[in-house]
Design a protein around this motif. Sequence first.
Motif, PDB file in Angstrom:
ATOM      1  N   GLY A  18       0.808  -1.206   0.000  1.00 48.11           N
ATOM      2  CA  GLY A  18       0.000   0.000   0.000  1.00 48.11           C
ATOM      3  C   GLY A  18       0.844   1.258   0.000  1.00 48.11           C
ATOM      4  O   GLY A  18       2.018   1.248   0.355  1.00 48.11           O
TER       5      GLY A  18
ATOM      6  N   SER B 211      -4.492   9.711   2.712  1.00 46.28           N
ATOM      7  CA  SER B 211      -5.075   8.660   1.892  1.00 46.28           C
ATOM      8  C   SER B 211      -4.210   7.412   1.903  1.00 46.28           C
ATOM      9  O   SER B 211      -3.018   7.459   2.225  1.00 46.28           O
ATOM     10  N   TYR B 212      -4.856   6.306   1.530  1.00 42.67           N
ATOM     11  CA  TYR B 212      -4.191   5.006   1.422  1.00 42.67           C
ATOM     12  C   TYR B 212      -4.707   4.322   0.170  1.00 42.67           C
ATOM     13  O   TYR B 212      -5.923   4.211  -0.031  1.00 42.67           O
ATOM     14  N   ASN B 213      -3.782   3.896  -0.695  1.00 38.47           N
ATOM     15  CA  ASN B 213      -4.137   3.147  -1.905  1.00 38.47           C
ATOM     16  C   ASN B 213      -3.395   1.820  -1.895  1.00 38.47           C
ATOM     17  O   ASN B 213      -2.173   1.795  -1.679  1.00 38.47           O
TER      18      ASN B 213
ATOM     19  N   ASP C 145      -5.040  -0.541  -7.795  1.00 40.44           N
ATOM     20  CA  ASP C 145      -4.920   0.451  -8.863  1.00 40.44           C
ATOM     21  C   ASP C 145      -6.190   1.275  -8.981  1.00 40.44           C
ATOM     22  O   ASP C 145      -7.298   0.756  -8.797  1.00 40.44           O
TER      23      ASP C 145
ATOM     24  N   GLU D  77      -8.811   7.131  -5.857  1.00 38.01           N
ATOM     25  CA  GLU D  77      -9.620   7.244  -4.645  1.00 38.01           C
ATOM     26  C   GLU D  77      -9.890   8.720  -4.410  1.00 38.01           C
ATOM     27  O   GLU D  77      -8.954   9.511  -4.304  1.00 38.01           O
TER      28      GLU D  77
ATOM     29  N   SER E 174      -7.704  13.748  -4.114  1.00 35.33           N
ATOM     30  CA  SER E 174      -7.805  12.422  -4.735  1.00 35.33           C
ATOM     31  C   SER E 174      -6.419  11.823  -4.812  1.00 35.33           C
ATOM     32  O   SER E 174      -5.434  12.553  -4.953  1.00 35.33           O
ATOM     33  N   SER E 175      -6.346  10.498  -4.742  1.00 35.67           N
ATOM     34  CA  SER E 175      -5.054   9.828  -4.877  1.00 35.67           C
ATOM     35  C   SER E 175      -5.194   8.694  -5.871  1.00 35.67           C
ATOM     36  O   SER E 175      -6.178   7.958  -5.854  1.00 35.67           O
ATOM     37  N   PHE E 176      -4.183   8.580  -6.728  1.00 33.42           N
ATOM     38  CA  PHE E 176      -4.174   7.584  -7.794  1.00 33.42           C
ATOM     39  C   PHE E 176      -2.992   6.655  -7.614  1.00 33.42           C
ATOM     40  O   PHE E 176      -1.920   7.072  -7.170  1.00 33.42           O
ATOM     41  N   LEU E 177      -3.189   5.390  -7.990  1.00 33.83           N
ATOM     42  CA  LEU E 177      -2.110   4.403  -7.912  1.00 33.83           C
ATOM     43  C   LEU E 177      -2.064   3.544  -9.168  1.00 33.83           C
ATOM     44  O   LEU E 177      -3.112   3.085  -9.639  1.00 33.83           O
TER      45      LEU E 177
ATOM     46  N   ARG F  41       0.234   0.259  -9.773  1.00 32.06           N
ATOM     47  CA  ARG F  41       1.278  -0.625  -9.219  1.00 32.06           C
ATOM     48  C   ARG F  41       2.249  -1.092 -10.290  1.00 32.06           C
ATOM     49  O   ARG F  41       3.444  -1.235 -10.046  1.00 32.06           O
TER      50      ARG F  41
ATOM     51  N   SER G 121       2.268   6.954  -8.228  1.00 25.37           N
ATOM     52  CA  SER G 121       1.073   7.480  -7.587  1.00 25.37           C
ATOM     53  C   SER G 121       1.048   8.990  -7.771  1.00 25.37           C
ATOM     54  O   SER G 121       2.087   9.621  -8.001  1.00 25.37           O
TER      55      SER G 121
END
Lengths: 109, 115
Positions: A31, A47-49, A52, A55, A61-64, A66, A71
């Motif tokens: 994560g 935030s936590y992601n 993919d 959020e 907003s947060s994007f991931l 992998r 991110s």
Amino acid sequence: GQNIDQPTEMTATEGAIVQINCTYQTSGFNGLFWYQQHAGEAPTFLSYNVLDGLEEKGRFSSFLSRSKGYSYLLLKELQMKDSASYLCAVMDSNYQLIWGAGTKLIIKP
Amino acid sequence: ETGVTQTPRHLVMGMTNKKSLKCEQHLGHNAMYWYKQSAKKPLELMFVYNFKEQTENNSVPSRFSPECPNSSHLFLHLHTLQPEDSALYLCASSQRSAGEADTQYFGPGTRLTVL
């Protein structure tokens, strides 16, 4: 070795949108976290992601991705109080947080 | 409002002094951490305590000595420090379920200056 990269400093205008990028190379992945830290204060969780995608949480907003080890944190409708450092951290295979050096965000009127 | 408190907020000490930093968490968490934060550098994990037992010591010099008397309190005892030890020392806590990712909650830190 393990490495987290993020820009040292960014400047944006009040009311605008800013994207803070973070790339990582770690031994394992459990994560990715974003924290906000105002000068002289505690880092606070944003935030936590772990999967993919994007959020969204209010103006933030947060994007991931992998597969790309990438991110970003997106801040909309910037306010002066958003001036702070933003810390990216990845939890590795040992459940330890590996931290970036932080991005100092300066908001101008 | 943070559920993690740290005292003192600022500390100036000479290289021959002995002092202690205190951290208290009011969140009912089971894990506590000490970090060192230097300007423009990533947070450096120093020590981890899980259920009062030390589980990590990331090659920290012996002039830093942690103590965890219970799951709510954490101390960092300092002696014969060097000027390069000047930094912000952050305490954090987490629920720390084994084998799960969990969020760490931070205190405001102690700004330490070693003369």
